[in-house]
Design an enzyme around this catalytic site. Structure first.
Site, PDB file in Angstrom:
ATOM      1  CE1 TYR A   1      -4.477  -2.358   5.107  1.00 21.25           C
ATOM      2  CE2 TYR A   1      -3.773  -0.038   4.765  1.00 21.25           C
ATOM      3  CZ  TYR A   1      -3.851  -1.209   4.145  1.00 21.25           C
ATOM      4  OH  TYR A   1      -3.942  -1.669   3.005  1.00 21.25           O
TER       5      TYR A   1
ATOM      6  CB  SER B   1      -0.990  -0.113   1.103  1.00 19.80           C
ATOM      7  OG  SER B   1      -1.495   1.192   1.329  1.00 19.80           O
TER       8      SER B   1
ATOM      9  CE  LYS C   1      -1.550  -3.927   3.156  1.00 24.06           C
ATOM     10  NZ  LYS C   1      -1.452  -5.148   2.602  1.00 24.06           N
TER      11      LYS C   1
END
Length: 233
Positions: A150, A138, A154
């Site tokens: 999150y 990402s 990544k």
């Protein structure tokens, strides 16, 4: 048929994974997709007309037994494995200062442990085929966002891609990290709405994944960051 390339995609029943599967099937590959929802996988196969070159496998990308079984089933069904795509992922859409920790373990295991398990389970087959590992990361793995756990997962995938490349390149295996910006997929369901601004479609992102997979022998494309035009971060 044994010479036809084969790909295994985790989280392949919807979103980016499904788009990659469709494009690879259209390009003549055989494809195995995994997912935790049997109904979703059946619906995906039915949508495509249940093609002979598609294998659907129920399993959890964060459980090594399930991942290893998926690799073994792919090899048993198709006779080879040329590409693995670590696509399965989730997000809690909250922050470390204000979020609910109840959902964090599943997110971290799926997003970080899952790709590592897929690499471990498939590396010997990929040595034989001199194949490719594709990790779906990402933009959040390159750009810091306040409190975003999150994003931290990544960042871990970004590091895993390069660490893996440094080991497996001597085996003849390529490694590609594809890091998308905002993409219109079910990823945003837990957020309640799509983010503002232009979003990539899953098919547009899949174009980049398939392009990397179909590079000539001896070419190793390592990092692709793909944003929709207008996304500044």
């Amino acid at each position: 048929m044994t010479e036809t390339p084969v790909a295994l995609i985790t989280g392949g029943g919807s979103g980016i994974g499904a788009a990659v599967a469709r494009q690879l099937l259209d390009a003549g590959h055989r494809v195995a997709v995994t997912g935790r929802g049997a109904d979703r996988l059946r619906a995906f196969a039915a949508e495509l007309g249940d093609p002979e070159g598609l294998l659907t496998l129920v399993g959890n990308a964060a459980e090594y037994g399930d991942v290893r079984a998926a690799v073994e089933a792919t090899l048993k069904t198709f006779g080879r494995l040329d590409t693995v795509v670590a696509n399965a992922g989730s997000a809690t859409h909250d922050t470390v200062a204000e979020g609910d920790p109840a959902g964090w373990a599943e997110m971290v295991l799926t997003n970080v442990l899952g790709p590592a398990l897929l690499i471990r389970a498939s590396v010997e087959a990929l040595r034989v085929s001199r194949g490719r590992i594709v990790l779906i990361g990402s933009v959040a793995g390159f750009v810091n966002t306040p409190g975003n756990l999150y994003g931290a997962t990544k960042w871990a995938v970004t590091g895993l891609a390069e660490n893996t490349r440094r080991q497996v390149t001597e085996f003849g295996i390529g490694v590609t990290l594809v890091a998308p910006g905002r993409v219109e997929t079910p990823f945003w369901d837990g957020n309640g709405s799509l983010p503002p601004g232009l979003l990539l479609t899953a098919d547009q992102l899949a174009d980049s994944v398939v392009w990397a997979i179909r590079q000539p022998a001896g070419v190793d494309v390592n990092t692709l960051v793909v944003r929709p035009l207008g996304q500044p971060n």
